[in-house]
Design a protein around this motif. Structure first.
Motif, PDB file in Angstrom:
ATOM      1  N   ARG A  51      17.583 107.818  62.253  1.00 31.06           N
ATOM      2  CA  ARG A  51      16.563 108.839  62.016  1.00 31.06           C
ATOM      3  C   ARG A  51      17.183 110.135  61.489  1.00 31.06           C
ATOM      4  N   ILE A  52      18.371 110.464  61.974  1.00 30.32           N
ATOM      5  CA  ILE A  52      19.057 111.675  61.518  1.00 30.32           C
ATOM      6  C   ILE A  52      19.264 111.641  60.005  1.00 30.32           C
ATOM      7  N   PHE A  53      19.491 110.457  59.463  1.00 29.04           N
ATOM      8  CA  PHE A  53      19.737 110.326  58.026  1.00 29.04           C
ATOM      9  C   PHE A  53      18.474 110.043  57.216  1.00 29.04           C
ATOM     10  N   MET A  54      17.370 109.691  57.877  1.00 29.48           N
ATOM     11  CA  MET A  54      16.122 109.423  57.154  1.00 29.48           C
ATOM     12  C   MET A  54      15.211 110.648  57.105  1.00 29.48           C
ATOM     13  N   TYR A  55      15.033 111.314  58.222  1.00 31.46           N
ATOM     14  CA  TYR A  55      14.046 112.395  58.292  1.00 31.46           C
ATOM     15  C   TYR A  55      14.262 113.514  57.266  1.00 31.46           C
ATOM     16  N   PRO A  56      15.487 113.969  57.042  1.00 35.22           N
ATOM     17  CA  PRO A  56      15.666 115.038  56.042  1.00 35.22           C
ATOM     18  C   PRO A  56      15.306 114.612  54.622  1.00 35.22           C
ATOM     19  N   SER A  80      21.586 108.099  52.464  1.00 40.19           N
ATOM     20  CA  SER A  80      21.086 106.726  52.561  1.00 40.19           C
ATOM     21  C   SER A  80      22.205 105.713  52.774  1.00 40.19           C
ATOM     22  N   VAL A  81      23.354 105.940  52.172  1.00 41.81           N
ATOM     23  CA  VAL A  81      24.479 105.014  52.358  1.00 41.81           C
ATOM     24  C   VAL A  81      24.937 105.044  53.817  1.00 41.81           C
ATOM     25  N   ILE A  82      25.059 106.233  54.385  1.00 41.14           N
ATOM     26  CA  ILE A  82      25.467 106.343  55.792  1.00 41.14           C
ATOM     27  C   ILE A  82      24.395 105.732  56.694  1.00 41.14           C
ATOM     28  N   GLY A  83      23.135 106.057  56.436  1.00 40.44           N
ATOM     29  CA  GLY A  83      22.047 105.482  57.224  1.00 40.44           C
ATOM     30  C   GLY A  83      22.002 103.967  57.119  1.00 40.44           C
ATOM     31  N   ALA A  84      22.227 103.445  55.912  1.00 37.80           N
ATOM     32  CA  ALA A  84      22.224 101.991  55.709  1.00 37.80           C
ATOM     33  C   ALA A  84      23.381 101.337  56.457  1.00 37.80           C
ATOM     34  N   ALA A  85      24.533 101.996  56.476  1.00 36.02           N
ATOM     35  CA  ALA A  85      25.683 101.444  57.208  1.00 36.02           C
ATOM     36  C   ALA A  85      25.382 101.373  58.706  1.00 36.02           C
ATOM     37  N   ILE A  86      24.765 102.408  59.240  1.00 39.18           N
ATOM     38  CA  ILE A  86      24.395 102.397  60.660  1.00 39.18           C
ATOM     39  C   ILE A  86      23.357 101.309  60.923  1.00 39.18           C
ATOM     40  N   ALA A  87      22.368 101.196  60.040  1.00 31.66           N
ATOM     41  CA  ALA A  87      21.334 100.176  60.201  1.00 31.66           C
ATOM     42  C   ALA A  87      21.927  98.766  60.106  1.00 31.66           C
ATOM     43  N   ALA A  88      22.861  98.555  59.187  1.00 33.09           N
ATOM     44  CA  ALA A  88      23.501  97.240  59.047  1.00 33.09           C
ATOM     45  C   ALA A  88      24.300  96.901  60.308  1.00 33.09           C
ATOM     46  N   TYR A  89      25.018  97.889  60.838  1.00 30.42           N
ATOM     47  CA  TYR A  89      25.761  97.681  62.082  1.00 30.42           C
ATOM     48  C   TYR A  89      24.788  97.372  63.230  1.00 30.42           C
TER      49      TYR A  89
END
Length: 151
Positions: A51-56, A80-89
């Motif tokens: 959420r930290i990487f999506m909301y902004p 989005s790349v950082i958020g996607a990496a967290i989501a993939a993990y």
């Protein structure tokens, strides 16, 4: 004929790529708020990090659309790349950690990262929805960047 349809569809998507990215970010934000505030699914630590990487991005892309900022992709791609990496993990541990332990990130006292609130078609869960949103935003940002580099 099929080639013309494909090219015209790609041209349309490219032209409105930032609008599509904005719609995806709004849907992802409201979706996560729906799950936590209305459905009462407690978000785990990894959900909060996503959420930290999506909301902004809702704000960044919204302002970029309003101001017609062609450089917004420089900001939303890294988010989005950082958020996607967290989501993939998160997606990975959803399937591997439930066999090993009952909750990978429950040590902090929050919700389990492997809680199964949504699970459709044998693979779609909340981390996969998040990953899909981040990947779509990345694609739309690259299309936007490619389209604007011509000018």
């Amino acid at each position: 004929r099929f080639k013309n349809l494909f090219q015209s569809t790609l041209k349309f998507i490219t032209r409105y790529s930032m609008l599509f990215a904005f719609i995806v970010s709004v849907l992802a934000t409201f979706g996560s708020l729906f799950f936590s505030e209305i459905a009462k699914y407690e978000p785990c630590k990894l959900c909060w990090e996503q959420r930290i990487f999506m909301y902004p991005q809702v704000i960044l892309i919204g302002i970029a659309l309003w101001k017609k900022d062609v450089y917004v992709s420089k900001y939303i791609i890294p988010l989005s790349v950082i958020g996607a990496a967290i989501a993939a993990y998160h997606y990975k541990i959803f399937f591997t950690a439930k066999v090993v332990s009952s909750g990978v990130c429950t040590a902090s006292g929050g919700a389990s990262c492997v809680a199964r609130y949504v699970f459709e078609f044998g693979y779609v869960n909340i981390p996969m929805m998040s990953l899909t949103a981040f990947v779509l935003i990345i694609i739309m940002a690259f299309l936007w960047r490619k389209d604007k580099e011509r000018f």
